[in-house]
Design an enzyme around this catalytic site. Structure first.
Site, PDB file in Angstrom:
ATOM      1  CB  CYS A  99      -8.079  -6.408   0.921  1.00 54.44           C
ATOM      2  SG  CYS A  99      -6.678  -5.745   1.456  1.00 54.44           S
ATOM      3  CG  ASP A 122      -3.562   3.464   3.468  1.00 57.47           C
ATOM      4  OD1 ASP A 122      -3.708   4.872   3.484  1.00 57.47           O
ATOM      5  OD2 ASP A 122      -3.821   2.680   4.150  1.00 57.47           O
ATOM      6  CD  GLU A 140      -1.447  -0.405   3.592  1.00 57.04           C
ATOM      7  OE1 GLU A 140      -2.726  -0.227   3.331  1.00 57.04           O
ATOM      8  OE2 GLU A 140      -0.835  -0.876   4.703  1.00 57.04           O
TER       9      GLU A 140
HETATM   10  C1  PEP Z   1      -6.076  -0.035   2.235  1.00 62.98           C
HETATM   11  O1  PEP Z   1      -5.335   0.919   2.530  1.00 62.98           O
HETATM   12  O2  PEP Z   1      -6.260  -0.077   0.870  1.00 62.98           O
HETATM   13  C2  PEP Z   1      -6.611  -1.130   3.180  1.00 62.98           C
HETATM   14  C3  PEP Z   1      -7.241  -2.237   2.768  1.00 62.98           C
HETATM   15  O3  PEP Z   1      -6.528  -0.865   4.279  1.00 62.98           O
HETATM   16  P1  PEP Z   1      -7.147   0.075   5.453  1.00 62.98           P
HETATM   17  O4  PEP Z   1      -8.366   0.871   4.632  1.00 62.98           O
HETATM   18  O5  PEP Z   1      -7.552  -0.214   6.450  1.00 62.98           O
HETATM   19  O6  PEP Z   1      -6.090   1.436   5.660  1.00 62.98           O
HETATM   20 MG    MG Z   2      -4.368   0.587   4.509  1.00 65.15          MG
END
Ligand code: PEP
Ligand code: MG
Length: 564
Positions: free
Chosen positions: A495, A448, A424
């Site tokens: 994800c 991210d 990320e």
């Molecule tokens: C993301 O950064 O895409 C992620 C799945 O994690 P979070 O949204 O918890 O930062």
């Molecule tokens: Mg993230």
């Protein structure tokens, strides 16, 4: 969409009347203040009385703390003195007391106690709102009974969860962004929410009938008969879609040309696990553990964490469960027992694995809990915010140390856990070959990755037009990550929120993705969208997608992909 009566929650910085108070008005002002304090107390009591079960325990604690502040003689005595002796109006006296208390809290070293200034703000904000409002409590009760749309400046994720349990139909915030954790939560709870409606609090009054459309970010105050007809049509479509989709509950996820795609679920709470099973998820692709740590003063100990993780593993009945280690910091920093330093640039600061590395005892406690839970099923350990191979190697060593310690104290710890990293941060994406050697799988965090690639804060609503996961640079990185993982024969799952958007299914298949993880509430729609895609044909369009220089060019390729 949601239709309801507006319920306004004024921000904690109301208009303050600074004019000095004539002597003749002093007692009247004292009465106004007493009335507002009573109204605020009644509101808190009503909130408390409505809570049951686990919510009563979790949220009740915050409400009790607020009631204590409201009854504090130092606060109320000071307010009456300011009105009677210094001739402040009630709103100015509240502001004065607030500023004094906040200054005292700001001077406290302990970050947890310091953060309690928010509670003072909330309590004084509640009294200010009661002062500014002329509707009676009876009228407000009517608004709550017929189903309300909450209109507020900002809302915390925990607050949101609690409100929906109590009949709030939709939320409008004057600030915030569609990528905030509250917005993510609202989407996953299918709660219509419109963010960044700057003048909503000014344009609406309590009890105004309001229609909101979360998909298009629309607010209609006093909807006409035509608007209401549109809403009814929308409800009919929703029912039809839900019926059609429910047939896909336990269907395999196959593309039109017969390729099997893995659909995993993102989970934060136990209801997500139940839903994931019910909708035929292939496992949990992302379990965000930080939600165990938020909104509480003490850090959950090993036993509490172990039980939470074990229950997820048991709940999934042998399917893989990907437990992400703590990703605190940046926008996930509210009210935790973990000491987070004040940073000028928290999104680029001590977050995710960086924070865990700075607190080895905290990290080891979590890793031990995960390893113990791994005895109950198939667990994959996922590390967030990774930038360098050293972080990966150090984490793997820490896990091995923890496993050895646990074994020597009599726990039966399996050797078989898979270990992966969130990709990320652009550096991790670009230098993926150096990382992937040390990993069993990777998970792409597009929320991210988009923020860091484009240097656009995912929570900043004034930049929301720039926050675009379809920017050519982001798509190039995605294609590169997927190809690198496939070459290394390592599983790659996406994800981020993108995975749960059915309009992106064709694009992600074209980029080569075969494993998606999303909130369970999006799974059936995405399964349906995938079933309409011919993967072989889409793969042939990948090159032209990546050749597109502009967003408009990308949109043209996407249109061609989606043509029947
Ligand atoms: C993301 O950064 O895409 C992620 C799945 O994690 P979070 O949204 O918890 O930062
Ligand atoms: Mg993230």
């Amino acid at each position: 969409m949601a239709l309801g009566r507006a319920r306004l929650v004024q921000p904690s910085q109301p208009d303050v009347d600074e004019r000095p108070l004539p002597e003749a008005e002093v007692e009247g002002e004292v009465l106004r203040l007493t009335g507002a304090l009573t109204a605020a107390r009644d509101e808190l009591k009503q909130l408390r009385d409505k809570l049951h079960g686990a919510l009563a325990r979790e949220v009740g604690e915050f409400i009790d703390a607020h009631s204590l502040i409201l009854d504090d003689p130092e606060l109320t005595g000071g307010l009456y003195d300011l009105i009677r002796k210094a001739r402040y109006r009630a709103s100015a006296a509240l502001k004065m007391q607030r500023d004094r208390l906040v200054a005292a809290f700001d001077a406290i070293d302990d970050p947890y106690l310091r953060s309690r200034r928010e509670d003072v703000d909330h309590v004084i904000g509640r009294v200010q709102a009661a002062l500014a409002r002329d509707t009676t409590p009876a009228e407000r009760q009517i608004a709550a009974r017929v189903g309300s749309v909450l209109v507020t400046d900002t809302i915390a994720p925990a607050e949101l969860a609690h409100l929906t349990e109590h009949g709030v139909l939709g939320v409008i915030t004057t600030g915030g962004s569609a990528l905030s954790h509250s917005a993510i939560l609202a989407r996953s709870m299918r709660l219509p929410m419109v963010v960044g409606a700057h003048d909503a609090l000014k344009r609406m009054s309590d009890d105004d009938l309001v229609l909101i459309d979360g998909t298009h970010g629309e607010i209609v105050i006093h909807p006409t008969a035509q608007d209401l007809a549109r809403y009814r049509q929308h409800q009919r479509e929703q029912t039809r879609n839900a019926e059609a989709l429910s047939r896909l509950k336990h269907a395999r996820t196959l593309t039109a040309d017969g390729m099997e795609i893995d659909l995993y679920a993102n989970a934060e709470m136990s209801a997500d696990i139940v839903q994931a099973r019910a909708l035929g998820a292939a496992g949990i692709g992302l379990y965000r553990t930080e939600f165990l740590f938020l909104q509480r003063r003490e850090v959950p100990d090993e036993e509490e964490q172990f039980i939470a993780y074990r229950d997820v593993v048991l709940g999934m009945g042998g399917m893989p469960v990907t437990i992400r280690t703590l990703d605190l910091g940046a926008d996930k920093a509210d009210n935790t027992g973990v000491a987070l330093g004040k940073e000028p640039n928290p999104a680029l600061g001590v977050r995710g694995v960086r924070l865990s590395m700075l607190h080895p005892e905290l990290f080891k406690t979590q890793l031990r809990a995960i390893l113990r839970a791994a005895s109950f099923g198939r667990v994959r350990i996922l590390v967030p915010m990774v930038t360098t191979p050293e972080e990966v190697v150090a984490t793997r060593e820490l896990i091995n140390d923890c496993a050895r310690q646990l074994r020597s104290s009599g726990h039966e710890i399996s050797d078989h856990y898979e270990f992966g990293a969130m990709i990320e941060v652009p550096a991790a994406a670009i230098a993926l070959p150096s990382l992937i050697r040390h990993l069993d799988f990777i998970a792409i965090g597009t929320n991210d990755l988009t923020q860091y690639t484009l240097a656009v804060d995912r929570g900043n609503d004034s930049l929301s037009a720039l926050y675009d996961p379809l920017h050519p640079a982001v798509l190039k990185l995605l294609a590169q990550i997927i190809a690198t993982a496939h070459r290394a024969r390592k599983q790659v799952t996406l994800c981020g929120e993108m995975a749960g958007e059915m309009r992106y299914a064709a694009l992600l298949l074209a980029l080569g993705l075969t494993s998606f993880s999303m909130h369970p509430s999006s799974m059936l729609e995405v399964r349906h969208a995938i079933a309409r895609c011919d993967r072989a044909k889409l793969r042939k369009q990948c090159a032209s997608l990546l050749r597109a220089q502009t967003r408009a060019g990308i949109d043209r390729v996407l249109k061609r992909m989606q043509a029947p």
